[in-house]
Scaffold this motif. Structure first.
Motif, PDB file in Angstrom:
ATOM      1  N   TRP C  94      13.733 100.811  38.158  1.00 49.98           N
ATOM      2  CA  TRP C  94      15.001 101.186  38.805  1.00 49.98           C
ATOM      3  C   TRP C  94      15.260 102.680  38.645  1.00 49.98           C
ATOM      4  N   MET C  95      15.014 103.200  37.427  1.00 52.80           N
ATOM      5  CA  MET C  95      15.239 104.627  37.168  1.00 52.80           C
ATOM      6  C   MET C  95      14.267 105.475  37.986  1.00 52.80           C
ATOM      7  N   GLY C  96      13.009 105.058  38.027  1.00 47.28           N
ATOM      8  CA  GLY C  96      12.008 105.864  38.739  1.00 47.28           C
ATOM      9  C   GLY C  96      12.242 105.880  40.240  1.00 47.28           C
ATOM     10  N   GLU C  97      12.533 104.690  40.814  1.00 47.64           N
ATOM     11  CA  GLU C  97      12.698 104.633  42.268  1.00 47.64           C
ATOM     12  C   GLU C  97      13.943 105.365  42.738  1.00 47.64           C
ATOM     13  N   ASN C  98      14.924 105.530  41.838  1.00 49.18           N
ATOM     14  CA  ASN C  98      16.136 106.244  42.211  1.00 49.18           C
ATOM     15  C   ASN C  98      16.142 107.672  41.702  1.00 49.18           C
ATOM     16  N   HIS C  99      14.964 108.180  41.353  1.00 46.92           N
ATOM     17  CA  HIS C  99      14.805 109.586  40.964  1.00 46.92           C
ATOM     18  C   HIS C  99      15.777 110.007  39.875  1.00 46.92           C
ATOM     19  N   PHE C 100      15.895 109.185  38.838  1.00 49.01           N
ATOM     20  CA  PHE C 100      16.655 109.541  37.638  1.00 49.01           C
ATOM     21  C   PHE C 100      18.122 109.828  37.908  1.00 49.01           C
ATOM     22  N   THR C 101      18.740 109.061  38.809  1.00 49.39           N
ATOM     23  CA  THR C 101      20.185 109.230  39.002  1.00 49.39           C
ATOM     24  C   THR C 101      20.934 108.577  37.840  1.00 49.39           C
ATOM     25  N   ALA C 102      22.283 108.711  37.874  1.00 51.16           N
ATOM     26  CA  ALA C 102      23.087 108.422  36.684  1.00 51.16           C
ATOM     27  C   ALA C 102      23.020 106.965  36.213  1.00 51.16           C
ATOM     28  N   VAL C 103      23.399 106.012  37.076  1.00 51.25           N
ATOM     29  CA  VAL C 103      23.539 104.633  36.602  1.00 51.25           C
ATOM     30  C   VAL C 103      22.199 104.061  36.129  1.00 51.25           C
ATOM     31  N   PRO C 104      21.107 104.200  36.902  1.00 54.32           N
ATOM     32  CA  PRO C 104      19.830 103.686  36.394  1.00 54.32           C
ATOM     33  C   PRO C 104      19.408 104.347  35.074  1.00 54.32           C
ATOM     34  N   SER C 105      19.705 105.645  34.915  1.00 53.26           N
ATOM     35  CA  SER C 105      19.356 106.325  33.668  1.00 53.26           C
ATOM     36  C   SER C 105      20.177 105.766  32.505  1.00 53.26           C
ATOM     37  N   ALA C 106      21.453 105.437  32.783  1.00 51.78           N
ATOM     38  CA  ALA C 106      22.280 104.852  31.734  1.00 51.78           C
ATOM     39  C   ALA C 106      21.749 103.467  31.356  1.00 51.78           C
ATOM     40  N   LEU C 107      21.377 102.664  32.363  1.00 52.42           N
ATOM     41  CA  LEU C 107      20.840 101.323  32.069  1.00 52.42           C
ATOM     42  C   LEU C 107      19.572 101.431  31.231  1.00 52.42           C
ATOM     43  N   TYR C 108      18.734 102.400  31.567  1.00 47.87           N
ATOM     44  CA  TYR C 108      17.511 102.622  30.793  1.00 47.87           C
ATOM     45  C   TYR C 108      17.859 102.870  29.326  1.00 47.87           C
ATOM     46  N   GLY C 109      18.910 103.696  29.118  1.00 47.94           N
ATOM     47  CA  GLY C 109      19.348 103.968  27.747  1.00 47.94           C
ATOM     48  C   GLY C 109      19.867 102.725  27.051  1.00 47.94           C
ATOM     49  N   VAL C 110      20.578 101.865  27.808  1.00 50.34           N
ATOM     50  CA  VAL C 110      21.096 100.632  27.209  1.00 50.34           C
ATOM     51  C   VAL C 110      19.938  99.753  26.737  1.00 50.34           C
ATOM     52  N   VAL C 111      18.884  99.650  27.567  1.00 51.19           N
ATOM     53  CA  VAL C 111      17.734  98.823  27.172  1.00 51.19           C
ATOM     54  C   VAL C 111      17.045  99.428  25.942  1.00 51.19           C
ATOM     55  N   LEU C 112      16.908 100.769  25.927  1.00 45.57           N
ATOM     56  CA  LEU C 112      16.326 101.431  24.747  1.00 45.57           C
ATOM     57  C   LEU C 112      17.173 101.154  23.501  1.00 45.57           C
ATOM     58  N   LEU C 113      18.498 101.247  23.675  1.00 42.66           N
ATOM     59  CA  LEU C 113      19.408 101.035  22.541  1.00 42.66           C
ATOM     60  C   LEU C 113      19.291  99.606  22.015  1.00 42.66           C
ATOM     61  N   MET C 114      19.297  98.628  22.933  1.00 43.13           N
ATOM     62  CA  MET C 114      19.221  97.233  22.512  1.00 43.13           C
ATOM     63  C   MET C 114      17.885  96.948  21.817  1.00 43.13           C
ATOM     64  N   ALA C 115      16.806  97.547  22.333  1.00 43.01           N
ATOM     65  CA  ALA C 115      15.495  97.348  21.705  1.00 43.01           C
ATOM     66  C   ALA C 115      15.482  97.944  20.295  1.00 43.01           C
ATOM     67  N   ALA C 116      16.144  99.114  20.143  1.00 39.73           N
ATOM     68  CA  ALA C 116      16.191  99.750  18.819  1.00 39.73           C
ATOM     69  C   ALA C 116      16.970  98.882  17.844  1.00 39.73           C
ATOM     70  N   ALA C 156      22.777 109.816  25.076  1.00 41.01           N
ATOM     71  CA  ALA C 156      22.119 109.899  26.387  1.00 41.01           C
ATOM     72  C   ALA C 156      22.871 109.064  27.419  1.00 41.01           C
ATOM     73  N   ILE C 157      23.301 107.858  27.015  1.00 44.22           N
ATOM     74  CA  ILE C 157      24.037 107.000  27.950  1.00 44.22           C
ATOM     75  C   ILE C 157      25.328 107.692  28.374  1.00 44.22           C
ATOM     76  N   LEU C 158      26.053 108.261  27.397  1.00 42.71           N
ATOM     77  CA  LEU C 158      27.308 108.934  27.719  1.00 42.71           C
ATOM     78  C   LEU C 158      27.068 110.159  28.592  1.00 42.71           C
ATOM     79  N   SER C 159      25.970 110.859  28.348  1.00 46.70           N
ATOM     80  CA  SER C 159      25.740 112.102  29.095  1.00 46.70           C
ATOM     81  C   SER C 159      25.431 111.843  30.566  1.00 46.70           C
ATOM     82  N   THR C 160      25.099 110.600  30.932  1.00 46.40           N
ATOM     83  CA  THR C 160      24.859 110.326  32.364  1.00 46.40           C
ATOM     84  C   THR C 160      26.150 110.452  33.159  1.00 46.40           C
TER      85      THR C 160
END
Lengths: 195, 195, 195, 195
Positions: C94-116, C156-160
């Motif tokens: 999702w992040m890649g196909e949308n060229h690193f726009t805000a919401v997909p980048s935030a979701l990526y951070g959420v998944v990273l956070l949950m995995a951590a 990172a999530i907040l900075s989006t």
């Protein structure tokens, strides 16, 4: 040398093949029971191929259990077998989506035939690597099933020129023939390795 | 430390790569033999890449069999190799679907080249981790094939500017060169570990 | 009990996750170099996620190497970690196909956070199962990187909300932080198990 | 004989099943938060199925840990279980994409029911192979959860005729019932094998 890793790699590839075949069962868009009707032939071809891949895994398991030496020739004969098994999802999907018409049924038979030949080559490669004392050689014996199956596949491929339903019947018959577990190897190993 | 798990993980990734490549062979909608015609180049590129991934698995198998120590550097060098191998399905599919035209054939060569470099880096990382007594070091020796292959890939990439068929021929030639199993390591290990 | 099978299953899942991420790199229809341009952000997000999954595999490997007991709680904590890792392909695509726009980048951070967080829970589950003598407990020590990473992800999530490029920079920074291999555990095990 | 390879193959198949389920979470084209809204039911059905497959892996792990003999019957009973588990991605995707309507929810229950029956058959096949001294037999005991689950699934399938939400509640309830780890086997093995 390296038998464990050969088994592990083959298990991995076979596990993936048996699982990605189910991806041909595409999720339909509607939610009524009728939506499942066109999937029935796809499902039936999936069941048939699941049986075949299961039989290959089972026999591969027994064959390598009996093997004692693994050399470069065996590694490549094994990859050759995995190559033909990797075409099962394609052949299965094509046959299922076209409701068992002639050409896809013939192609399915060709893939089955090539896999059977590849299995035989692998068997010979192991026996050659082991020499006269090969447990596998004695276990396999006359290998009636192994010699009959390709003849059945050829008959099935030819019968698609007439009617594909004969070929489906033959594919099912060979699968059932093999479902009887290959106790020959089990028995002989029991004698060889009494523990 | 951890060599078994490194092998198991690599086997898993390589098994998946070799299997998902077949997903590029999309099931056609019609059921006639002509439907298969446009799939022939996709199939041929699949065969070529299956050979390459099989060669990598085979050599990886031999290399890690000779390795005795695995450290963090080796783990990452291994992941780096798996990264480039993971691009095989994409490069294979693009080349096959475009019937071996110039740019996709060049990209295929770039992926082959990067994988070859990554393999060399992994080899060096293992040798460095083992020090002077490295079995792998002596087994690899002058490593003629390892040094020639990248040159062939570079020649193939450049030749796509002229005609891609020369590059395909080079890709096939390098694959055949490697199909001859890497007996060097097998031989030396035979001397080192007489059991 | 069962540590080997836990490792094998985790390796299998992680190997599949790291490999199916590449399926988001869809083969383009044309054969010119320009066709690859829109794939560049998808490729970059794939590289980033490959690094992250590689780091998780690496650390998981070290953590379970230090573990001595595996109980039901550890099994489920491990499945919980695998669950969040399994969302990497979706978030990456999702992040890649949308060229690193805000919401997909935030979701990526959420998944990273949950995995951590899931990784931290797994670590605690192993330490609890082992009691005071836990090697892992001493190896982990203050666990500075483990405690800092979630803070970076939250930042990172907040900075989006402001600009997603800051969040991408933070994702890359945390990955580089972890690329330095976790020698703490390696070192301590060296002391504990001199063989 | 062959228990390790049976476990490894099952782990491979289950790892792939649990991971390809996530492919039903298709990457949306837009990049706003609303794009994720239609994916919520797909995600929830994924979470439920992840739990179920996790439970099966967990229990399969315990069951085979207690098993001592593996014969041809056990191999096929195991493949039969894997067959029904392989239908989870399809049933999960259909239920999720149709927002838990009646027919897909009923089909999901049918797949759960068949998997539960297949698990019971596998359990019986192992006990039969081991005879009276079976550790598994004593460990399983009255097997209350194993006998209750199919009844719940049947109730859930029937309740879709009335309202599918009752059936979803039942699916969640059975999952929670099983999340309590199967300590029966663990306990008994502790007694049997004091080391």
């Amino acid at each position: 040398m390296g038998k464990a890793r050969l088994e592990a790699f083959s298990d991995g590839v076979i596990a993936i093949i048996i699982t990605i075949m189910v991806l041909e069962l595409k999720v339909p868009h509607g939610d009524s029971l009728q939506e499942l009707a066109p999937l029935v032939p796809v499902f039936l071809s999936y069941v048939l191929s699941f049986l075949y891949v299961g039989i290959y895994w089972n026999n591969h398991h027994h064959m390598l259990h009996a093997a004692r030496t693994v050399n470069g020739g065996v590694l490549w004969a094994n990859l050759h077998l995995l190559f033909w098994l990797s075409l099962f999802p394609f052949a299965t999907g094509w046959m299922g989506e076209n409701h068992f018409t002639a050409v896809p049924s013939a192609l399915y038979g060709v893939v089955l035939l090539m896999a059977a030949i590849a299995y035989w080559i692998l068997q010979q490669a192991i026996i050659r690597a082991e020499g006269n004392a090969s447990v596998l050689q004695r276990a396999v014996g006359r290998d009636l099933k192994g010699k009959l199956s390709p003849l059945f596949y050829i008959a099935a491929i030819l019968s698609t020129l007439w009617t594909p339903w004969v070929s489906e019947a033959l594919y099912v018959a060979v699968a059932l023939l093999w479902l009887v577990p290959d106790r020959r190897i089990e028995t002989l190993i029991g004698h060889e390795r009494p523990q």
